[in-house]
Design a protein around this motif. Structure first.
Motif, PDB file in Angstrom:
ATOM      1  N   LYS A  46       0.813  -1.221   0.000  1.00 38.11           N
ATOM      2  CA  LYS A  46       0.000   0.000   0.000  1.00 38.11           C
ATOM      3  C   LYS A  46       0.847   1.272   0.000  1.00 38.11           C
ATOM      4  CE  LYS A  46      -4.087  -1.922   2.246  1.00 38.11           C
ATOM      5  NZ  LYS A  46      -4.898  -1.952   3.467  1.00 38.11           N
ATOM      6  N   LYS A  50       4.324   2.977  -7.120  1.00 37.74           N
ATOM      7  CA  LYS A  50       4.108   2.010  -8.194  1.00 37.74           C
ATOM      8  C   LYS A  50       5.421   1.770  -8.955  1.00 37.74           C
ATOM      9  CE  LYS A  50       1.024   1.027 -12.054  1.00 37.74           C
ATOM     10  NZ  LYS A  50      -0.112   1.475 -12.855  1.00 37.74           N
ATOM     11  N   ARG A 109       2.365  -6.993  -5.242  1.00 35.51           N
ATOM     12  CA  ARG A 109       1.086  -6.331  -4.945  1.00 35.51           C
ATOM     13  C   ARG A 109      -0.101  -7.264  -5.164  1.00 35.51           C
ATOM     14  NH1 ARG A 109       2.088  -0.647  -4.673  1.00 35.51           N
ATOM     15  NH2 ARG A 109       4.168  -0.220  -5.460  1.00 35.51           N
ATOM     16  N   GLN A 121      -5.449   0.040  -7.625  1.00 35.95           N
ATOM     17  CA  GLN A 121      -4.188   0.795  -7.630  1.00 35.95           C
ATOM     18  C   GLN A 121      -3.778   1.204  -9.044  1.00 35.95           C
ATOM     19  OE1 GLN A 121      -0.909  -1.075  -5.559  1.00 35.95           O
ATOM     20  NE2 GLN A 121      -1.608  -0.223  -3.616  1.00 35.95           N
TER      21      GLN A 121
END
Length: 160
Positions: A46, A50, A109, A121
Motif C-alpha cells: 500500500k 508504483k 502487490r 491501484q
C-alpha cells in the motif's frame, strides 16, 4: 605541532567513544533489517510507489527457493494454484501467461493485496486465463515482506 604524548593520551578516549558508538550503529542496522523482515506485506504494497518493489532474492539461491515453496504451501496457495504451481481453480504459475504481468512489483502487490485491490491501484489485466474468481489478498496470511519475497522467488523459479 601536537605532542605524541597528547595524541597517545587521547587514544583511550577515542577508543572508548568508538566502542560506544559502534554497538549503537549495529543496533540501528539490526532494527532496520528486522523491520524489513517483519513488516507487513499489506503495508509494503500500500505504501510503496508504483513500480518501486524489487525482489532482493535470486532464483539461484536454492535455500531461498525451498523456503519460498514452504511459505507458499503454509499459506495455502496450493489450494488454488496447486502444490507445484500447475494450477487448479486458480491459474497455473508455470506457464508463460501472466494475467497482470510477472514483474516483481506486480506479483508482490497482486499476492499481498489481491486482484481487486491491485486493479484499484491502477494496474490492468494484460493476459487471459480461466479463473474462478478474484485472487484473495494474502498480505495478512504471509506474515512478512521478506517471506513474501521468498515466495515470489519460488514462483519465479518454477516459471523460468
Amino acid at each position: 605541532m601536537v605532542s605524541p604524548y597528547v595524541i597517545s593520551g587521547l587514544a583511550p578516549f577515542a577508543l572508548a567513544a568508538s566502542l560506544l558508538a559502534f554497538p549503537a550503529l549495529a543496533a540501528d542496522q539490526e532494527t532496520t533489517e528486522e523491520s524489513a523482515s517483519t513488516s507487513s506485506p499489506m503495508e509494503t504494497a500500500k505504501s510503496a510507489e508504483k513500480g518501486a518493489l524489487k525482489n532482493p532474492y535470486s532464483t539461484d539461491d536454492a535455500a531461498v527457493v525451498e523456503e519460498g515453496h514452504e511459505i507458499y504451501m503454509a499459506a495455502g496457495c496450493n489450494g488454488c494454484h496447486g502444490g507445484t504451481g500447475g494450477g487448479g481453480m486458480g491459474p497455473p504459475l508455470t506457464n508463460p501467461v501472466w494475467i497482470y504481468g510477472k514483474d516483481d512489483d506486480t506479483l508482490f502487490r497482486l499476492t499481498a493485496l489481491g486482484s481487486d485491490a491491485l486493479l484499484e491501484q491502477g494496474y490492468t489485466r494484460t493476459g487471459s486465463e480461466n479463473v474462478v474468481g478474484p485472487m484473495p489478498a494474502q498480505g495478512t496470511i504471509v506474515k512478512s515482506t521478506d517471506d513474501m519475497w521468498k515466495m515470489i522467488t519460488w514462483i519465479h523459479s518454477i516459471n523460468e
